[in-house]
Design a protein around this motif. Structure first.
Motif: not given
Length: 519
Positions: A51-74
Motif C-alpha cells: 500500500g505504501v508503494e501504491m501511494i508513492h507511485d500515485s504521488a509520482m503520477r500526480v507530479l509527472e502527469e498533473i503537476g503542481i502550480d508554483f506561483l514563484h518565477e524564480e
C-alpha cells in the motif's frame, strides 16, 4: 519560584535515579525536567508495504502527469533549469528527479537556539512539542474570548517558556492584532527572543519579515553571519495552498531560509473532502505530492538542507464543511503519513488538534486522540501541542495548561522500563508472601515517592473532600495554575549588550516602515 527554564535535574536512563531525575525544581508546577523525549515503541502502520508503494507511485503520477502550480518565477526557473517541465505556472517533474533530490535531505538534524542547552533533535524516534500557533483569538475563564492582543501574546509566550514539555517556540501563539501588521513581526520576535530561550520560528510571509527574523535570531544568539549559516538556528513551516499549489510568500520564505541553511517544514493543508480527495488514500497521495515537490526545490537550492515532511490531513464535517480533528480518520491519516515519511527517510510533523469551542470533555478527547495519533505515527514534531481550540481559531490559556499535563504524561509513558534485579522484585514478592501487602514492604518504602507519575492538575480526592473544597473542575484548576505562573514568571537571562542591539535593530526597522502591507 525557580524559573522552570533552569532545569537543574540530571538526566537518567533507568531505575530510581532516573525516575527522580525526571522532576525539575519545585515551583508552581511539579513538572518534568527539560529533555527531548524518545519514543521507544514501534509505530502503528495501517497500510501494508504494498500500500505504501501504491501511494508513492500515485504521488509520482500526480507530479509527472498533473503537476503542481508554483506561483514563484524564480522557483520555476530553478526547476526548469534542473530539467522539470514548466507550462505557465504549472510544473511537472519526473519521479527519478524527485527521489534524487529527496534523498539528499538528512533523516535527523539539530536546531540550536540562543541557549545551547535548549538544542532540539528532529528525526529518528525523537519527539518535540510546539506551542499553539497562529490563532486570531485568545480565551481564558477570567477575561473570556477576544481578539488577540500583544499582552495575550506575551502571556502565552511566557507559558511556552515555563513548561519544559514545550520544546519549540513556534508561530505566534495568538496574533497580536493590536500591533500593526507592518511591524508586528518585529515586536513579536523581540518578545519571543527575550521572554524565551527556545528555538524560534519565522513566518514565510514576505521578504522583509523573513530577513528581519533571521537577523534578529542571529543578533540574539551573538552570532556572526557565518556562524548563523553554519548550522540550523531557527526554522519555518510552510503550507501548500491545496489543492496542487505553492504560493509566492511561502516559497520565497523557504527559499531564503534554505540559502542560509535554515530548515523548513513543508505541510500541505489537505482536508479530506474539501481540499483533498474524500478517501484517505487519495488525500495522502496529494499530501505526498505537494510536500515532495517543494522539498525537491529546496534541495536544489541547498543540497542536504534539513527539511520535514508535514502532515495535516484530516476530514471535514460534510454537513457544514468545518474541519474535524481527533477523529478516526485523522488518526489513520497521521499514521499513514508516518509510513510515508519513513519511506522517504524524512522526519515527520503532525499536530495535536481539536475542533472543540471550549476546554471541555470534547477538547480533551479530541486532543488525546490527536496526540496519540502523533505518538503512534512516531511524529518527530508535534505542532499545536498546547493551547489549541476551535480548529485553530482560538488559543486557550486553560487548554494550554491542560495539554501540558497530557504532554508530560506522554513523555513519562515513553521512559524506558527499568529491568534490573531490584526492579524485577523477586525478593520483595518473597518478603510479602501470600498474607501481607506491599505498602509497608522495604522495596515500596524505598521507591514510593518516585515510583509513579504524579499529575499536577488532576484532583484525586474523594467526592466529599472535592465538594467541600469548592468542587472545582479541571479548567478552574488550570486557571489558577496559569495565573500563578504568569505572576511569578522571570525571563531567561540575556546579555545586556545583545538585548540592546536587538532593541536597536527593532527600532531601526520600525523607522524604515517594517514590512509592506496591503492596507
Amino acid at each position: 519560584m525557580t524559573d522552570a527554564g533552569d532545569a537543574t535535574a540530571p538526566r537518567g536512563r533507568g531505575g530510581r535515579t532516573a525516575r527522580r531525575a525526571t522532576r525539575a525544581s519545585q515551583g508552581t508546577v511539579n513538572q518534568l525536567a527539560w529533555r527531548i523525549p524518545v519514543n521507544p515503541d514501534r509505530p502503528t502502520e495501517p497500510v501494508s508495504r504494498e500500500g505504501v508503494e501504491m501511494i508513492h507511485d500515485s504521488a509520482m503520477r500526480v507530479l509527472e502527469e498533473i503537476g503542481i502550480d508554483f506561483l514563484h518565477e524564480e522557483a520555476r526557473k530553478i526547476l526548469k533549469d534542473a530539467g522539470c517541465e514548466v507550462d505557465g505556472v504549472r510544473v511537472r517533474m519526473g519521479r527519478k528527479f524527485v527521489m534524487e533530490q529527496v534523498k539528499k535531505a538528512p533523516p535527523q538534524f539539530t536546531i540550536t537556539p540562543r541557549n545551547p542547552e535548549r538544542e532540539v533533535t528532529i528525526g529518528s524516534n525523537h519527539m518535540v512539542f510546539v506551542n499553539v500557533s497562529s490563532p486570531p483569538n485568545s480565551s481564558n475563564l477570567e477575561r473570556g474570548r477576544r481578539i488577540g492582543t500583544r499582552s495575550d501574546y506575551q502571556d502565552l509566550i511566557k507559558l511556552t517558556q515555563y513548561f519544559n514539555c514545550i520544546h519549540l517556540a513556534g508561530g505566534y501563539p495568538v496574533e497580536p492584532v493590536d500591533v500593526h501588521a507592518s511591524i508586528r513581526h518585529l515586536d513579536c520576535l523581540y518578545d519571543k527572543l527575550t521572554l524565551t530561550d527556545k528555538v524560534c520560528h519565522a513566518y514565510s510571509l514576505g521578504v522583509e519579515r523573513v530577513e528581519d527574523v533571521m537577523e534578529m535570531v542571529r543578533i540574539a544568539g551573538g552570532l556572526t553571519h557565518d556562524e548563523f549559516a553554519a548550522k540550523p538556528r531557527m526554522y519555518t513551516n510552510i503550507n501548500s495552498s491545496s489543492p496542487l499549489k505553492h504560493d509566492w510568500p511561502m516559497l520565497d520564505g523557504a527559499m531564503r531560509l534554505a540559502r542560509r541553511g535554515q530548515p523548513t517544514i513543508v505541510t500541505p493543508f489537505t482536508l479530506s473532502g474539501a481540499m483533498a480527495p474524500v478517501t484517505l488514500a487519495g488525500a495522502i497521495v496529494q499530501q505526498t505530492a505537494e510536500a515532495l515537490c517543494c522539498i525537491a526545490l529546496l534541495q536544489l537550492i541547498r543540497p542536504g538542507l534539513p527539511v520535514v515532511y508535514g502532515s495535516f490531513t484530516s476530514n471535514v464535517d460534510m454537513k457544514s464543511g468545518a474541519p474535524a480533528f481527533g477523529t478516526p480518520e485523522y488518526m489513520r491519516a497521521t499514521q499513514m503519513s508516518g509510513q510515508m515519511a519513513r519511506y522517504y527517510n524524512l522526519p515527520l510533523r503532525a499536530s495535536n488538534a481539536c475542533a472543540a469551542n471550549a476546554p471541555d470533555a470534547q477538547a480533551s478527547w479530541e486532543s488525546i486522540f490527536s496526540l496519540w495519533a502523533c505518538t503512534s505515527a512516531r511524529a518527530n514534531v508535534v505542532y499545536h501541542a498546547a493551547g489549541w481550540l476551535e480548529g485553530g481559531l482560538c488559543a486557550s490559556y486553560e487548554k494550554f495548561v491542560m495539554d501540558c499535563e497530557t504532554l508530560q504524561q506522554v513523555m513519562h509513558y515513553m521512559e524506558p522500563i527499568p529491568m534490573s534485579e531490584d526492579d524485577l522484585a523477586v525478593e520483595a514478592i518473597r518478603e510479602v508472601g501470600s498474607s501481607g501487602h506491599f505498602f509497608g514492604a522495604a522495596h515500596t518504602q524505598s521507591r514510593y515517592t518516585t515510583a509513579f507519575y504524579v499529575p499536577f492538575i488532576s484532583d484525586w480526592r474523594n467526592f466529599k473532600a472535592w465538594e467541600e473544597a469548592g468542587a472545582e473542575q479541571t479548567p478552574q484548576r488550570a486557571m489558577k495554575i496559569w495565573k500563578q505562573i504568569l505572576a511569578e514568571f522571570e525571563p531567561p537571562p540575556m546579555d545586556a549588550a545583545i538585548k540592546e542591539e536587538l532593541a536597536a535593530f527593532v527600532e531601526k526597522r520600525k523607522r524604515e516602515g517594517g514590512a509592506p502591507t496591503d492596507f
